[in-house]
Design an enzyme around this catalytic site. Sequence first.
Site, PDB file in Angstrom:
ATOM      1  N   PRO A   2      -1.095  -8.165  -7.667  1.00 32.08           N
ATOM      2  CA  PRO A   2      -0.118  -7.350  -6.971  1.00 32.08           C
ATOM      3  C   PRO A   2       1.284  -7.531  -7.456  1.00 32.08           C
ATOM      4  O   PRO A   2       1.735  -8.635  -8.247  1.00 32.08           O
ATOM      5  CB  PRO A   2      -0.180  -8.652  -5.872  1.00 32.08           C
ATOM      6  CG  PRO A   2      -0.661 -10.064  -6.212  1.00 32.08           C
ATOM      7  CD  PRO A   2      -1.129  -9.585  -7.832  1.00 32.08           C
ATOM      8  N   GLU A   3       1.918  -6.577  -7.519  1.00 33.52           N
ATOM      9  CA  GLU A   3       3.334  -6.500  -7.802  1.00 33.52           C
ATOM     10  C   GLU A   3       4.178  -6.293  -6.526  1.00 33.52           C
ATOM     11  O   GLU A   3       3.595  -6.463  -5.360  1.00 33.52           O
ATOM     12  CB  GLU A   3       3.472  -5.163  -8.780  1.00 33.52           C
ATOM     13  CG  GLU A   3       2.639  -5.410  -9.910  1.00 33.52           C
ATOM     14  CD  GLU A   3       2.919  -4.032 -11.002  1.00 33.52           C
ATOM     15  OE1 GLU A   3       3.987  -3.455 -10.822  1.00 33.52           O
ATOM     16  OE2 GLU A   3       1.846  -3.541 -11.594  1.00 33.52           O
TER      17      GLU A   3
END
Length: 266
Positions: A2-3
Amino acid sequence: MPELPEVETIKRGLEKFVVGKKIAKVEVLSPKVVKEPAVKEFVRRLAGKTVKQVLRKAKLLILKIEGGEYLVVHLRISGWLTYGSPDKKARVRFIFSDKSCLNYMDSRLLGELRLRSEFESLPFFKKLGPEPFELTLEGFKNLLKSRKTKIKALLMDQHLISGIGNIYAAEALFAAKISPLRPALSLTDKEAQSLYKSIINILNQAIKYKGASVDTYRDLQGNKGGMDKHLKVYGRQGQRCFLCGAVLKKVNIGGRSSVYCPKCQK
DNA sequence: AATGGGACCTGCGCGC
DNA sequence: TGCGCGCAGGTCCCAT
């Protein structure tokens, strides 16, 4: 995994489904991911408490828990959360009083859960640079000034600018037509401005599409993100550039693979 | 200051 | 089918 956009999507899901719920029981299947306090204590202190609020800072997720504690979640590479019924692959399960369950999933066990009375003194939090959304164009230009490091490495350095990872660094550089290999200080004012705008645009677009599900990432309800289809370079090495038709190239920058168009990105 | 490598981990797809 | 290898959206730590 996840960013910033994926974590923001998860945050919104938590606000919808989890805030206001009372934790009846916590099951820790993989003790490794619970970094503090000791597992027994972690479980004991959460039991009977209500989730009050969800915060996000860069890629960090922070659940405010009744009684003045914070559950700090760093998903690292392979962490994600689902809400619904208990998942047998979960590493940690938060079971609510209405029998619904928040599952902490993490195939590679690199993620971290912490329960603390505050989160501001967490070393990682303290060293976090501003998110792109908190940075003005001038502030961004100042970051580039006098830094010889490759621009892509700089974009992924969470101490300088936070929330961008390998996907969105690659995509923003493509949108701005700047090679990931360029030294940060070599960018002209015009290029810096173009990159700044590209970063903000790409992140906002990715949030709008609820993230990219290149791998295991799903939102709280198990839905894939829609941003995959809009990725122009990430994961497309060897394929043709959508703009010019050149073959996209993969190089290693700071230990991470970086895909770019050698013709469009100068 | 900057870069390169390895460490932390599991699991997938690929070529043989 | 089975096996070994490379690779994966993150971050830290060490050596140079």
